[in-house]
Design a protein around this motif. Structure first.
Motif, PDB file in Angstrom:
ATOM      1  N   LYS A  91     -17.274  18.763   6.507  1.00 10.53           N
ATOM      2  CA  LYS A  91     -17.472  17.316   6.551  1.00 10.53           C
ATOM      3  C   LYS A  91     -18.928  16.910   6.770  1.00 10.53           C
ATOM      4  CE  LYS A  91     -12.769  16.742   7.967  1.00 10.53           C
ATOM      5  NZ  LYS A  91     -11.784  16.723   9.025  1.00 10.53           N
ATOM      6  N   THR A 111     -13.104  14.412   3.161  1.00 13.21           N
ATOM      7  CA  THR A 111     -13.875  14.363   4.404  1.00 13.21           C
ATOM      8  C   THR A 111     -13.180  13.543   5.485  1.00 13.21           C
ATOM      9  OG1 THR A 111     -15.022  12.450   3.511  1.00 13.21           O
ATOM     10  CG2 THR A 111     -16.142  14.562   3.301  1.00 13.21           C
ATOM     11  N   GLY A 112     -12.139  12.802   5.106  1.00 18.68           N
ATOM     12  CA  GLY A 112     -11.471  11.942   6.083  1.00 18.68           C
ATOM     13  C   GLY A 112     -12.088  10.562   6.167  1.00 18.68           C
ATOM     14  N   VAL A 113     -13.242  10.351   5.566  1.00 19.58           N
ATOM     15  CA  VAL A 113     -13.824   9.002   5.548  1.00 19.58           C
ATOM     16  C   VAL A 113     -13.294   8.280   4.303  1.00 19.58           C
ATOM     17  CG1 VAL A 113     -15.890   9.633   6.825  1.00 19.58           C
ATOM     18  CG2 VAL A 113     -15.918   9.772   4.346  1.00 19.58           C
ATOM     19  N   PRO A 114     -13.457   6.964   4.239  1.00 19.85           N
ATOM     20  CA  PRO A 114     -12.883   6.230   3.109  1.00 19.85           C
ATOM     21  C   PRO A 114     -13.392   6.695   1.748  1.00 19.85           C
ATOM     22  CG  PRO A 114     -13.552   4.702   4.817  1.00 19.85           C
ATOM     23  CD  PRO A 114     -14.071   6.045   5.222  1.00 19.85           C
ATOM     24  N   GLU A 163       9.057   4.110  -1.773  1.00 20.76           N
ATOM     25  CA  GLU A 163       9.551   5.363  -2.329  1.00 20.76           C
ATOM     26  C   GLU A 163      10.150   5.164  -3.715  1.00 20.76           C
ATOM     27  OE1 GLU A 163      11.538   9.055  -0.120  1.00 20.76           O
ATOM     28  OE2 GLU A 163      12.776   7.271  -0.119  1.00 20.76           O
ATOM     29  N   ASP A 186      -6.139  20.797  -2.583  1.00 16.78           N
ATOM     30  CA  ASP A 186      -4.891  20.209  -3.092  1.00 16.78           C
ATOM     31  C   ASP A 186      -5.094  18.819  -3.666  1.00 16.78           C
ATOM     32  OD1 ASP A 186      -3.546  22.418  -2.284  1.00 16.78           O
ATOM     33  OD2 ASP A 186      -2.890  21.567  -0.367  1.00 16.78           O
ATOM     34  N   ARG A 187      -4.237  18.453  -4.593  1.00 13.39           N
ATOM     35  CA  ARG A 187      -4.174  17.112  -5.178  1.00 13.39           C
ATOM     36  C   ARG A 187      -5.494  16.639  -5.763  1.00 13.39           C
ATOM     37  NH1 ARG A 187       0.351  13.943  -4.393  1.00 13.39           N
ATOM     38  NH2 ARG A 187      -0.847  12.085  -4.858  1.00 13.39           N
ATOM     39  N   VAL A 219       0.873  -1.176   0.000  1.00 17.78           N
ATOM     40  CA  VAL A 219       0.000   0.000   0.000  1.00 17.78           C
ATOM     41  C   VAL A 219       0.911   1.227   0.000  1.00 17.78           C
ATOM     42  CG1 VAL A 219      -1.787   1.274   1.224  1.00 17.78           C
ATOM     43  CG2 VAL A 219      -1.814  -1.229   1.230  1.00 17.78           C
ATOM     44  N   ILE A 220       0.957   1.903  -1.130  1.00 16.92           N
ATOM     45  CA  ILE A 220       1.843   3.067  -1.259  1.00 16.92           C
ATOM     46  C   ILE A 220       1.024   4.353  -1.201  1.00 16.92           C
ATOM     47  CG2 ILE A 220       3.467   4.251  -2.803  1.00 16.92           C
ATOM     48  CD1 ILE A 220       4.362   1.473  -3.781  1.00 16.92           C
ATOM     49  N   GLY A 221      -0.065   4.402  -1.942  1.00 17.69           N
ATOM     50  CA  GLY A 221      -0.886   5.611  -1.978  1.00 17.69           C
ATOM     51  C   GLY A 221      -1.658   5.813  -0.690  1.00 17.69           C
ATOM     52  N   SER A 222      -1.818   7.064  -0.318  1.00 21.94           N
ATOM     53  CA  SER A 222      -2.589   7.391   0.881  1.00 21.94           C
ATOM     54  C   SER A 222      -3.079   8.829   0.761  1.00 21.94           C
ATOM     55  CB  SER A 222      -1.706   7.228   2.107  1.00 21.94           C
ATOM     56  OG  SER A 222      -2.181   7.967   3.186  1.00 21.94           O
ATOM     57  N   PRO A 223      -4.368   9.089   0.723  1.00 20.47           N
ATOM     58  CA  PRO A 223      -5.452   8.118   0.804  1.00 20.47           C
ATOM     59  C   PRO A 223      -5.637   7.391  -0.522  1.00 20.47           C
ATOM     60  CG  PRO A 223      -6.351  10.307   0.437  1.00 20.47           C
ATOM     61  CD  PRO A 223      -4.876  10.473   0.574  1.00 20.47           C
ATOM     62  N   HIS A 224      -6.320   6.239  -0.452  1.00 23.95           N
ATOM     63  CA  HIS A 224      -6.588   5.496  -1.677  1.00 23.95           C
ATOM     64  C   HIS A 224      -8.023   4.985  -1.657  1.00 23.95           C
ATOM     65  CE1 HIS A 224      -6.464   1.558   0.331  1.00 23.95           C
ATOM     66  NE2 HIS A 224      -5.440   2.014   1.021  1.00 23.95           N
TER      67      HIS A 224
END
Lengths: 381, 80
Positions: A274, A294-297, A225, A266-267, A155-160
């Motif tokens: 929220k 929102t911080g949720v999945p 990385e 951003d991004r 798991v590299i990406g965050s959030p995904h």
């Protein structure tokens, strides 16, 4: 004057919202007082959870595609094109195909996630994924022929998207190789960016013993990385290194570029309240699903529930009433724990998840839901 | 609010984050900034008070300050 509601993106959030508005605002749309337009960059709606099953030869990409026009109410105008610019001051959109309307009174950004493997040197060349149609198909070619060696899920990406899917993939591969008598020749390693195997501590506490039981190696505090496709090595920013024979990654994710250019966040993630899902940096703009920070999945169930909140708020605003609907963080996820067993979690901003004991019944519930998902997209369940 | 004399290059507001969690959001932000930049994490999870310093040490970055609050915590991390 007709009040223009424009939704950008025809994924789960955009489609469910379009159908929700068609029902809530039926009278206003029929009278010509309100127009709802859904702009999507292709003709199809794509149901991404199907991709998890493609590498195992259990599903095809077309199982996750249907024409938007078949799913969305005829009261909704569907336009095919890519929005390239949002001017939130003038409330104007620029699109690649010059679709109309170019003006909006209310805008909903439902542009989802995109993959950015190029952010990690060597990852695009050395890694596989099941977070895209092309990636899942390429991985299938590798996985079906993989009979020995070291399989690494990183798991590299965050959030995904779909935080459960990395766990599901290793549980499924473990079971799948065991059933085929290959497990003894295949080592499986799961890496995760923080000091446990899942971002949510309750899910991590549940998953770790399952991984131990099944001989799935875990490497935590591992943030990939760099990948060297020649020597087949993955290096983490923490300094550790793993050799692999087959690398499956969850690559870095981004939203679409125009969101940052429009000053919304951003991004490609729109900064929102929220609870109300209103954009923090523009008036009359909402965001939902993956696009909303929102911080949720980043999950379909979230987009589904958020669509109901936004639909209710927009209907109130159109009618000149105070909008009171709020999103409470509700999320539900099925989690496959093998090829024929699954668990289930439900949580929100206040209540943490508590995964239920895996069972065959829940596995079949997940598969049944995947089939009946098309009723969700149509706004029926 | 903090009275610290640190100017963060980026703020990660993970208050209310249920999943994947504040530390994941912080790591994503650290990837994006340049060495020498400071990222401030706003988190209302007490777990961040232990998770974050542990990762910062593991990754060789620098913990510049931790401001504990009743409502939320502010954790300043410099990318080395």
């Amino acid at each position: 004057m007709t009040e223009e509601i424009v939704i950008i993106g025809g994924g789960t959030g955009g489609s469910v919202l379009a159908n929700d508005l068609a029902e809530r605002l039926e009278a206003e749309i029929d009278a010509g007082d309100v127009s709802v337009t859904l702009i999507n960059d292709g003709p199809d709606h794509v149901y991404k959870p199907v991709w998890l099953y493609i590498p195992f030869g259990l599903r095809e990409p077309e199982d996750g595609r249907r024409p938007l026009r078949e799913l969305v109410d005829n009261r909704i105008e569907i336009r095919q094109g890519r929005v390239t610019e949002i001017d939130t001051e003038a409330k104007q959109l620029t699109t690649s195909e010059r679709v109309s309307p170019t003006h909006y009174d209310h805008l909903v950004v439902a542009t989802g996630s995109t993959l950015a493997p190029e952010e990690v040197p060597g990852l695009a060349e050395g890694g596989h994924d099941y977070y895209s149609e092309a990636g899942a198909l390429a991985l299938r070619d590798e996985l079906l022929e993989f009979t020995e060696g070291h399989l690494v899920l990183s798991v590299i990406g965050s959030p995904h998207m779909c935080p459960a899917a990395p766990l599901e993939f290793v549980f499924m591969t473990d079971d799948w190789f065991r059933k085929r008598g290959l497990r003894e020749d295949i080592e499986i390693t799961y890496t995760y960016p923080i000091n446990r195997v899942h971002g949510n501590p309750h899910i991590a506490e549940w998953a770790q013993p399952l991984m131990d039981e099944r001989d799935i190696n875990t490497e935590t505090f591992f943030n990939g990385e760099e990948v060297d496709p020649e020597s087949q090595t993955l290096t983490a920013m923490e300094g550790s290194e793993i050799d692999y024979d087959l690398l499956v990654s969850i690559p870095p994710h981004r939203g679409v570029e125009m969101i940052a250019e429009a000053g919304l966040g951003d991004r490609g993630w729109v900064e929102v309240d929220k609870h109300t899902l209103e954009a923090e940096h523009a008036d009359d703009v909402y965001a939902l699903g993956d696009a909303a920070a929102t911080g949720v999945p980043k999950a379909g169930s979230v987009a589904h529930y958020q669509a109901a909140t936004v639909g209710q708020r927009l209907a109130s605003e159109v009618r000149g009433q105070v909008a009171t609907a709020a999103y409470d963080g509700k999320t539900i996820c099925f989690i496959e724990t093998g090829m024929d067993a699954a668990s289930f979690v439900e949580f929100d901003y206040q209540n943490p998840p508590s995964p239920v004991s895996p069972s065959e019944k829940i596995h079949w519930s997940k598969l049944a839901y995947n089939e009946s998902y098309w009723l969700t997209a149509r706004g029926l369940i | 609010m903090t009275q610290l004399d640190i100017e963060p290059a980026k703020t990660v507001d993970a208050r209310g984050a249920a999943c994947p969690g504040p530390l994941m959001d912080l790591i994503g932000a650290i990837r994006d900034v340049d060495p020498g930049d400071v990222v401030v994490l706003l988190s209302d999870s007490d777990r961040s008070l232990t998770d974050v310093p542990e990762w910062v040490e593991e990754a060789g970055n620098e913990l510049r300050a931790v401001e504990e609050g009743d409502d939320h915590h502010e954790i300043y991390v410099e990318k080395v």
